[in-house]
Write a protein that holds these residues in place. Structure first.
Motif, short mmCIF file in Angstrom:
data_model
loop_
_atom_site.label_atom_id
_atom_site.label_comp_id
_atom_site.label_asym_id
_atom_site.label_seq_id
_atom_site.Cartn_x
_atom_site.Cartn_y
_atom_site.Cartn_z
N PHE A 8 -4.36 -8.49 -4.69
CA PHE A 8 -3.48 -8.76 -3.56
C PHE A 8 -3.01 -10.22 -3.58
CE2 PHE A 8 -3.15 -10.38 0.83
CZ PHE A 8 -2.04 -9.66 1.24
N GLU A 11 -0.59 -11.04 -6.40
CA GLU A 11 0.74 -10.50 -6.18
C GLU A 11 1.52 -11.27 -5.11
OE1 GLU A 11 -0.19 -5.78 -7.19
OE2 GLU A 11 -0.19 -6.49 -5.13
N THR A 12 0.81 -11.74 -4.09
CA THR A 12 1.49 -12.34 -2.94
C THR A 12 1.64 -13.85 -3.02
OG1 THR A 12 -0.62 -12.44 -1.72
CG2 THR A 12 0.76 -10.48 -1.39
N SER A 94 3.46 -5.74 -2.30
CA SER A 94 2.15 -5.77 -2.94
C SER A 94 1.58 -4.36 -3.07
CB SER A 94 1.18 -6.64 -2.12
OG SER A 94 0.89 -6.02 -0.88
N HIS A 95 0.47 -4.26 -3.80
CA HIS A 95 -0.21 -2.97 -3.95
C HIS A 95 -0.62 -2.41 -2.59
CE1 HIS A 95 -2.81 0.09 -5.74
NE2 HIS A 95 -3.77 -0.31 -4.92
#
Length: 298
Positions: A8, A11-12, A94-95
Motif C-alpha cells: 500500500f 503504491e501511494t 492502490s491495491h
C-alpha cells in the motif's frame, strides 16, 4: 512490516510525494512573492528604518524573517493541500482502493438494502427484530439477479429510521438496528460495520460530529443520479448503490482523519509563524525607539 501494508505504501507514497512536492514548491514561490510584498510595504511605512550601524543588519534580518515566513507558511499550507489532493487518487488506484474498497462498497449496498427491507420493522419496537432468514431470497435476488430497489423506498426507510432514532424510543431503535445489522452481515464484517453504524446512529441523534450525516445526506441526494446510470432513475441496483457508497461515504470517511491531522498541523504551524512575526515586529519597534534615543543622546 505486513506485505499488504508495505505494498500500500509503495503504491501511494510516490503519488502523494509528487503532489506534495509540486504544490509545496508552488506555495513556496507564492509565499516568497507575498513575503516580498509585505516586506516592501512595511519598508515604505518606515518599519525597518533603524538608526545607527545596526540599520543594514536589521533590514537584512527582517527580509529573511518575512520572506521565510511567507515561504514556510504558504508552502506548508499548499503542500498540505497537495497531500490531500494526491491522497485520494493514490488511495483509489492502490491495491486496497481497487480490491478492498469496492467490496466494502457492495457490503454497504447490502446494508442499505437490508435497512430498506427491514426499515419499518426496525423502527417499530413493538415488532420482533428482523431475522436473517427473512431476507435470504431478497438478498439472493439483489446480489445475483440484478434486482433493483425503488429509490422512493430507500428514502422512505431512511427517513423513517431517522425519525425513530430521534424519537423517545431512540435507544431501543438503535439497539434493534445494530442487532439486525449484526445478524444480516458476514460475521467477519460485523465488528467493523457495527462501529461504523454506531457512529452514524450517534451522529443522527446529535451525540457526535455530524460529518457522517453530511456524507450520507450527499449520497441520499445522489440516489436518483446513481440509479439513472442504468437508464431507470426510479430504481437502483447493487452495483450502482455500491459505487455510490464508495464515492460518497467510504472514501471521504477514510480520508477524513488524514485531512483533520493535516489541517491541525498546518493550523499550528501558521499560529506559530504569526506569533513569531508579531514578536519580531514588536522587537524591531522597540529596537527603533531605543536606538533613536541613543542617537539623540549622542
Amino acid at each position: 512490516m505486513d506485505p499488504i501494508v508495505a505494498q500500500f505504501f509503495s503504491e501511494t507514497l510516490p503519488v502523494v510525494g509528487a503532489a506534495v512536492l509540486l504544490w509545496g514548491l508552488g506555495g513556496a514561490l507564492v509565499g516568497a512573492a507575498l513575503g516580498a510584498g509585505v516586506y516592501t510595504l512595511l519598508a515604505r511605512q518606515g518599519w525597518w528604518a533603524v538608526d545607527g550601524r545596526a540599520a543594514g543588519f536589521v533590514r537584512a534580518l527582517s527580509m529573511v524573517v518575512v520572506l521565510s515566513s511567507g515561504v514556510i507558511g504558504v508552502g506548508a499550507a499548499l503542500a498540505a493541500v497537495g497531500t490531500r489532493v494526491g491522497a485520494e487518487p493514490a488511495l483509489r488506484d492502490s491495491h486496497v482502493g481497487k480490491d478492498a474498497f469496492p467490496a466494502y462498497g457492495k457490503l454497504g449496498a447490502d446494508l442499505i438494502a437490508l435497512v430498506t427491507w427491514w426499515g419499518p420493522e426496525i423502527a417499530d419496537p413493538t415488532k420482533p427484530i428482523p431475522q436473517p432468514e427473512s431476507a435470504v431470497s431478497f438478498l439472493k435476488a439483489w446480489r445475483e439477479s440484478g434486482t433493483e430497489i425503488p429509490v422512493v423506498q430507500v428514502h422512505a426507510a431512511m427517513d423513517g429510521l431517522t425519525t425513530a432514532l430521534r424519537g423517545p424510543e431512540g435507544d431501543e431503535v438503535a439497539n434493534r438496528l445494530l442487532q439486525a445489522v449484526e445478524k444480516g452481515v458476514p460475521p467477519q464484517m460485523a465488528a467493523g460495520l457495527n462501529q461504523g453504524v454506531s457512529q452514524v446512529i450517534d451522529a443522527v441523534r446529535g451525540k457526535h460530529a455530524a460529518l457522517p450525516i453530511v456524507q450520507l445526506a450527499w449520497a441520499s441526494q445522489r440516489l436518483e443520479a446513481a440509479a439513472a446510470e442504468s437508464g431507470d432513475k426510479a430504481a437502483i441496483s447493487r452495483d450502482e448503490l455500491g459505487k455510490l457508497a464508495l464515492e460518497g461515504v467510504i472514501l471521504p470517511v477514510a480520508l477524513q482523519p488524514f485531512g483533520w491531522v493535516l489541517a491541525g498541523l498546518v493550523a499550528a504551524l501558521e499560529v506559530v509563524l504569526l506569533a513569531s512575526n508579531i514578536v519580531y515586529l514588536l522587537f524591531v519597534a522597540l529596537l527603533r525607539r531605543i536606538l533613536a534615543k541613543w542617537t539623540k543622546v549622542d
